[in-house]
Motif scaffolding. Structure first.
Motif, PDB file in Angstrom:
ATOM      1  N   LYS A   8       0.832  -1.203   0.000  1.00 40.27           N
ATOM      2  CA  LYS A   8       0.000   0.000   0.000  1.00 40.27           C
ATOM      3  C   LYS A   8       0.863   1.248   0.000  1.00 40.27           C
ATOM      4  O   LYS A   8       0.547   2.228  -0.682  1.00 40.27           O
ATOM      5  N   ASN A   9       1.965   1.223   0.753  1.00 42.27           N
ATOM      6  CA  ASN A   9       2.876   2.365   0.775  1.00 42.27           C
ATOM      7  C   ASN A   9       3.524   2.580  -0.588  1.00 42.27           C
ATOM      8  O   ASN A   9       3.702   3.723  -1.018  1.00 42.27           O
ATOM      9  N   ILE A  10       3.851   1.513  -1.270  1.00 39.50           N
ATOM     10  CA  ILE A  10       4.431   1.634  -2.611  1.00 39.50           C
ATOM     11  C   ILE A  10       3.424   2.277  -3.558  1.00 39.50           C
ATOM     12  O   ILE A  10       3.776   3.150  -4.353  1.00 39.50           O
ATOM     13  N   VAL A  11       2.177   1.864  -3.473  1.00 41.56           N
ATOM     14  CA  VAL A  11       1.133   2.447  -4.318  1.00 41.56           C
ATOM     15  C   VAL A  11       1.011   3.945  -4.031  1.00 41.56           C
ATOM     16  O   VAL A  11       0.913   4.762  -4.949  1.00 41.56           O
ATOM     17  N   LYS A  12       1.033   4.331  -2.754  1.00 41.79           N
ATOM     18  CA  LYS A  12       0.955   5.748  -2.385  1.00 41.79           C
ATOM     19  C   LYS A  12       2.141   6.525  -2.938  1.00 41.79           C
ATOM     20  O   LYS A  12       1.970   7.625  -3.477  1.00 41.79           O
ATOM     21  N   ILE A  13       3.325   5.959  -2.826  1.00 42.21           N
ATOM     22  CA  ILE A  13       4.532   6.634  -3.326  1.00 42.21           C
ATOM     23  C   ILE A  13       4.453   6.798  -4.836  1.00 42.21           C
ATOM     24  O   ILE A  13       4.796   7.858  -5.374  1.00 42.21           O
ATOM     25  N   LYS A  14       3.987   5.777  -5.529  1.00 45.59           N
ATOM     26  CA  LYS A  14       3.842   5.878  -6.985  1.00 45.59           C
ATOM     27  C   LYS A  14       2.839   6.969  -7.363  1.00 45.59           C
ATOM     28  O   LYS A  14       3.052   7.721  -8.313  1.00 45.59           O
ATOM     29  N   GLN A  15       1.749   7.074  -6.612  1.00 44.75           N
ATOM     30  CA  GLN A  15       0.739   8.098  -6.883  1.00 44.75           C
ATOM     31  C   GLN A  15       1.313   9.491  -6.632  1.00 44.75           C
ATOM     32  O   GLN A  15       1.092  10.409  -7.419  1.00 44.75           O
ATOM     33  N   ILE A  16       2.061   9.649  -5.555  1.00 42.19           N
ATOM     34  CA  ILE A  16       2.689  10.940  -5.253  1.00 42.19           C
ATOM     35  C   ILE A  16       3.670  11.309  -6.356  1.00 42.19           C
ATOM     36  O   ILE A  16       3.696  12.451  -6.823  1.00 42.19           O
ATOM     37  N   SER A  17       4.455  10.329  -6.795  1.00 42.16           N
ATOM     38  CA  SER A  17       5.409  10.571  -7.877  1.00 42.16           C
ATOM     39  C   SER A  17       4.693  11.003  -9.152  1.00 42.16           C
ATOM     40  O   SER A  17       5.114  11.946  -9.830  1.00 42.16           O
ATOM     41  N   LYS A  18       3.604  10.349  -9.464  1.00 47.23           N
ATOM     42  CA  LYS A  18       2.825  10.690 -10.656  1.00 47.23           C
ATOM     43  C   LYS A  18       2.269  12.111 -10.540  1.00 47.23           C
ATOM     44  O   LYS A  18       2.336  12.892 -11.499  1.00 47.23           O
TER      45      LYS A  18
END
Length: 118
Positions: free
Chosen positions: A101-111
């Motif tokens: 879930k944290n990886i998904v959040k980080i990817k969304q923030i990066s996007k």
């Protein structure tokens, strides 16, 4: 099958456990002390304890499909006389889900940051 040798080659282990050699090499590159190397460090040899670890790893990955989770379970089981405590594996599964879930959040923030910069 009656095992009589002290060390087995990767091809022998592959046949014993029905795991492809390249998969064993990958796991060996990621997990410490999974094999013994010869003097030049190229040929892998496996003793019975290491073969048992590979077998457990195969079973864990078949059920959970998470290499990190399998590594953590094997590390904990190694510290507890090589027995897997299923209560701990449930805790690790929860940690693995949180991590994803944290990886998904980080990817969304990066996007979002990339969109802001464009």
């Amino acid at each position: 099958m009656l095992l009589k040798k002290t060390y087995y080659s990767i091809s022998e282990v592959s046949k014993m456990l029905d795991i492809q050699e390249h998969t064993i090499r990958f796991w060996d590159s990621k997990l410490p002390d999974l094999s013994k190397r010869n003097n030049k460090g190229k040929t892998r040899f496996f003793n019975l304890k290491q073969i048992e670890k590979l077998s457990k790893l195969k079973d864990i990955l078949k059920k959970n499909d998470s290499f990190t989770l399998a590594y953590e379970i094997l590390s904990k089981s190694h510290n507890k006389n090589s027995s897997i405590n299923m209560n701990n594996s449930n805790d690790l599964k929860g940690d693995s889900i949180k991590f994803r879930k944290n990886i998904v959040k980080i990817k969304q923030i990066s996007k979002n940051l990339k969109n802001l910069l464009n």
